[in-house]
Scaffold this motif. Structure first.
Motif, PDB file in Angstrom:
ATOM      1  N   ARG A  92       0.836  -1.203   0.000  1.00 58.41           N
ATOM      2  CA  ARG A  92       0.000   0.000   0.000  1.00 58.41           C
ATOM      3  C   ARG A  92       0.864   1.244   0.000  1.00 58.41           C
ATOM      4  O   ARG A  92       2.046   1.210   0.351  1.00 58.41           O
ATOM      5  N   ILE A  93       0.270   2.331  -0.428  1.00 56.46           N
ATOM      6  CA  ILE A  93       0.879   3.644  -0.322  1.00 56.46           C
ATOM      7  C   ILE A  93       0.037   4.447   0.657  1.00 56.46           C
ATOM      8  O   ILE A  93      -1.170   4.608   0.462  1.00 56.46           O
ATOM      9  N   GLN A  94       0.664   4.936   1.716  1.00 54.55           N
ATOM     10  CA  GLN A  94      -0.046   5.790   2.657  1.00 54.55           C
ATOM     11  C   GLN A  94       0.306   7.247   2.388  1.00 54.55           C
ATOM     12  O   GLN A  94       1.462   7.576   2.122  1.00 54.55           O
ATOM     13  N   LYS A  95      -0.707   8.094   2.451  1.00 58.48           N
ATOM     14  CA  LYS A  95      -0.527   9.523   2.198  1.00 58.48           C
ATOM     15  C   LYS A  95      -0.687  10.295   3.510  1.00 58.48           C
ATOM     16  O   LYS A  95      -1.644  10.091   4.254  1.00 58.48           O
ATOM     17  N   PHE A  96       0.282  11.184   3.778  1.00 59.31           N
ATOM     18  CA  PHE A  96       0.284  12.011   4.978  1.00 59.31           C
ATOM     19  C   PHE A  96       0.435  13.473   4.576  1.00 59.31           C
ATOM     20  O   PHE A  96       0.972  13.786   3.515  1.00 59.31           O
ATOM     21  N   ASP A  97      -0.020  14.376   5.440  1.00 59.45           N
ATOM     22  CA  ASP A  97       0.318  15.772   5.205  1.00 59.45           C
ATOM     23  C   ASP A  97       1.740  16.021   5.692  1.00 59.45           C
ATOM     24  O   ASP A  97       2.403  15.122   6.217  1.00 59.45           O
ATOM     25  N   SER A  98       2.223  17.242   5.531  1.00 57.46           N
ATOM     26  CA  SER A  98       3.613  17.537   5.865  1.00 57.46           C
ATOM     27  C   SER A  98       3.885  17.512   7.362  1.00 57.46           C
ATOM     28  O   SER A  98       5.042  17.578   7.783  1.00 57.46           O
ATOM     29  N   ASN A  99       2.818  17.397   8.165  1.00 55.07           N
ATOM     30  CA  ASN A  99       2.974  17.284   9.615  1.00 55.07           C
ATOM     31  C   ASN A  99       2.829  15.847  10.097  1.00 55.07           C
ATOM     32  O   ASN A  99       2.722  15.593  11.298  1.00 55.07           O
ATOM     33  N   GLY A 100       2.783  14.903   9.151  1.00 58.03           N
ATOM     34  CA  GLY A 100       2.712  13.497   9.516  1.00 58.03           C
ATOM     35  C   GLY A 100       1.334  12.988   9.839  1.00 58.03           C
ATOM     36  O   GLY A 100       1.179  11.879  10.351  1.00 58.03           O
ATOM     37  N   GLN A 101       0.295  13.773   9.545  1.00 59.12           N
ATOM     38  CA  GLN A 101      -1.070  13.334   9.808  1.00 59.12           C
ATOM     39  C   GLN A 101      -1.564  12.454   8.658  1.00 59.12           C
ATOM     40  O   GLN A 101      -1.480  12.840   7.484  1.00 59.12           O
ATOM     41  N   PHE A 102      -2.068  11.273   9.003  1.00 62.60           N
ATOM     42  CA  PHE A 102      -2.557  10.343   7.986  1.00 62.60           C
ATOM     43  C   PHE A 102      -3.743  10.942   7.237  1.00 62.60           C
ATOM     44  O   PHE A 102      -4.666  11.492   7.841  1.00 62.60           O
ATOM     45  N   LEU A 103      -3.713  10.827   5.900  1.00 63.91           N
ATOM     46  CA  LEU A 103      -4.785  11.354   5.066  1.00 63.91           C
ATOM     47  C   LEU A 103      -5.580  10.260   4.372  1.00 63.91           C
ATOM     48  O   LEU A 103      -6.801  10.248   4.409  1.00 63.91           O
ATOM     49  N   SER A 104      -4.891   9.340   3.738  1.00 65.02           N
ATOM     50  CA  SER A 104      -5.577   8.299   2.982  1.00 65.02           C
ATOM     51  C   SER A 104      -4.608   7.183   2.640  1.00 65.02           C
ATOM     52  O   SER A 104      -3.403   7.298   2.867  1.00 65.02           O
ATOM     53  N   MET A 105      -5.169   6.109   2.073  1.00 67.51           N
ATOM     54  CA  MET A 105      -4.367   4.966   1.667  1.00 67.51           C
ATOM     55  C   MET A 105      -4.660   4.629   0.219  1.00 67.51           C
ATOM     56  O   MET A 105      -5.814   4.681  -0.224  1.00 67.51           O
ATOM     57  N   ILE A 106      -3.628   4.303  -0.525  1.00 62.46           N
ATOM     58  CA  ILE A 106      -3.755   3.858  -1.910  1.00 62.46           C
ATOM     59  C   ILE A 106      -3.321   2.404  -1.966  1.00 62.46           C
ATOM     60  O   ILE A 106      -2.215   2.065  -1.534  1.00 62.46           O
ATOM     61  N   MET A 107      -4.193   1.547  -2.485  1.00 62.34           N
ATOM     62  CA  MET A 107      -3.854   0.131  -2.652  1.00 62.34           C
ATOM     63  C   MET A 107      -3.952  -0.183  -4.141  1.00 62.34           C
ATOM     64  O   MET A 107      -5.034  -0.431  -4.663  1.00 62.34           O
ATOM     65  N   PRO A 108      -2.826  -0.140  -4.875  1.00 62.23           N
ATOM     66  CA  PRO A 108      -2.879  -0.382  -6.316  1.00 62.23           C
ATOM     67  C   PRO A 108      -3.435  -1.770  -6.641  1.00 62.23           C
ATOM     68  O   PRO A 108      -3.099  -2.759  -5.988  1.00 62.23           O
ATOM     69  N   GLU A 109      -4.308  -1.821  -7.647  1.00 60.54           N
ATOM     70  CA  GLU A 109      -4.819  -3.099  -8.106  1.00 60.54           C
ATOM     71  C   GLU A 109      -3.750  -3.819  -8.919  1.00 60.54           C
ATOM     72  O   GLU A 109      -2.813  -3.193  -9.429  1.00 60.54           O
ATOM     73  N   PRO A 110      -3.877  -5.138  -9.054  1.00 57.68           N
ATOM     74  CA  PRO A 110      -2.931  -5.875  -9.902  1.00 57.68           C
ATOM     75  C   PRO A 110      -2.934  -5.325 -11.328  1.00 57.68           C
ATOM     76  O   PRO A 110      -3.954  -4.870 -11.831  1.00 57.68           O
ATOM     77  N   VAL A 111      -1.786  -5.346 -11.958  1.00 57.48           N
ATOM     78  CA  VAL A 111      -1.634  -4.914 -13.340  1.00 57.48           C
ATOM     79  C   VAL A 111      -1.145  -6.100 -14.157  1.00 57.48           C
ATOM     80  O   VAL A 111      -0.157  -6.743 -13.791  1.00 57.48           O
TER      81      VAL A 111
END
Length: 339
Positions: free
Chosen positions: A235-254
């Motif tokens: 997975r790819i986790q997305k945070f703001d510049s202060n380290g606060q969790f924003l969302s998660m990206i789970m790429p589908e199989p390619v």
């Protein structure tokens, strides 16, 4: 050419093989996740990627100073390329045409020196908006900062688990305010520093929940300043510049194959590029993780990718990829890229 694999990658092969065998390609073997019939079906759905054009512009072996396991690669605003030439204990700089400009470094623990990491094949670097270069010196557990001519500026870091210390720094990135982010695979944390190496904040711990990491890998900065982090969970986790969790990206199989998020880079449109080491390919995702394209070696006019290491994207959308076995750096051009 050196064909030895890093210990981390060897363990990943074993781990990925176990996941394939049990149909849980997107999850770590240790995670307590139940796979239902519907989940298993979704893994094998045909998600073949479009074959958008990608042109091989050049490949270089470091001549007149040949590479010995090149790993980290980064581009500055002028299109110059910096490469950590791992087993030669140095950084090499090239212009946008692949011509050698300069190099610096030797083995040791002093200024402009790098420690022996022959068994790790790791070492990454980043370039800030002023053209300064920040290089991970894994053996000496520090970050060294140089100007664009290779002159030593400063360093920071010691061994430990406190603020400003490292146990196993893996990747490094710089934002548009010249803040420096370092992923530490040993402590499963991200640390943020200012451009002089002063500690600002840290987040993360081992785990599988939001804001936690299992073997944290790559760190990259999106155009909006958000921080993207990968780990072994796929997975790819997305945070703001202060380290606060924003969302998660789970790429589908390619192409019916899971995307292994070893190292990533982000372009000025927010698209994510993956050096899919396990799949021997480059994968391009949109900012939400939808597959836009995937390229194997045959798609770009070479036999195959062998041992993909780091990936970088410059302001024109050119892609740079290091190969730790063939001892090459390659440059690719996207004809349809619109910055």
């Amino acid at each position: 050419m050196n064909i030895r694999l890093p210990i981390v990658q060897f363990l990943v092969i074993v781990w990925m093989s176990q996941l394939v065998a049990c149909g849980r390609l997107s999850f770590p073997a240790a995670a307590p996740i139940e796979v239902s019939i519907s989940t298993a079906i979704s893994v094998v759905i045909d998600t073949a990627s479009p074959r958008l054009p990608l042109e091989l512009v050049w490949e270089i072996n470091g001549d007149p100073n040949p590479f010995d396991v090149p790993v980290g690669v980064a581009a500055d605003a002028e299109g110059n390329i910096y490469v950590i030439d791992t087993n030669n204990f140095r950084v090499q700089k090239f212009d946008s045409e692949g011509n050698s400009l300069l190099m610096w470094g030797s083995e040791g623990s002093g200024e402009r020196q790098f420690g022996d990491i022959l068994d790790a094949h790791e070492g990454h670097l980043a370039v800030d908006t002023q053209g300064n270069v920040y290089a991970i010196d894994l053996k000496n557990l520090r970050i060294q900062k140089f100007d664009s001519n290779g002159n030593y500026l400063t360093q920071w870091g010691t061994e430990g688990d406190d603020e400003g210390q490292f146990t196993h720094p893996f990747d490094i990135a710089s934002d548009n305010q010249n803040h420096i982010y370092v992923s530490d695979i040993g402590s499963n944390t991200i640390q943020k520093f200012d451009e002089m190496g002063r500690f600002l904040l840290r987040w993360g711990k081992h785990g599988y929940n939001d804001g936690e990491f299992s073997d944290v890998y790559s760190v990259a900065i999106a155009p909006d300043g958000n921080v993207l982090v990968t780990d072994s969970t796929g997975r790819i986790q997305k945070f703001d510049s202060n380290g606060q969790f924003l969302s998660m990206i789970m790429p589908e199989p390619v192409d019916n194959q899971g995307v292994f998020l070893w190292n990533i880079a982000v372009d000025y449109q927010g698209n994510i590029y993956v050096a899919d080491w396990y799949g021997n390919r480059i994968v391009k995702l949109d900012p939400e993780g939808k597959a836009l394209a995937a390229w194997s070696g045959s798609d770009v006019g070479i036999d195959r990718f062998v041992n993909l290491q780091d990936i970088a994207v410059d302001q024109q959308g050119n892609i740079y990829l290091t190969d730790g076995t063939e001892d090459l750096v390659r440059k690719f051009q996207q004809p349809t890229f619109n910055p």
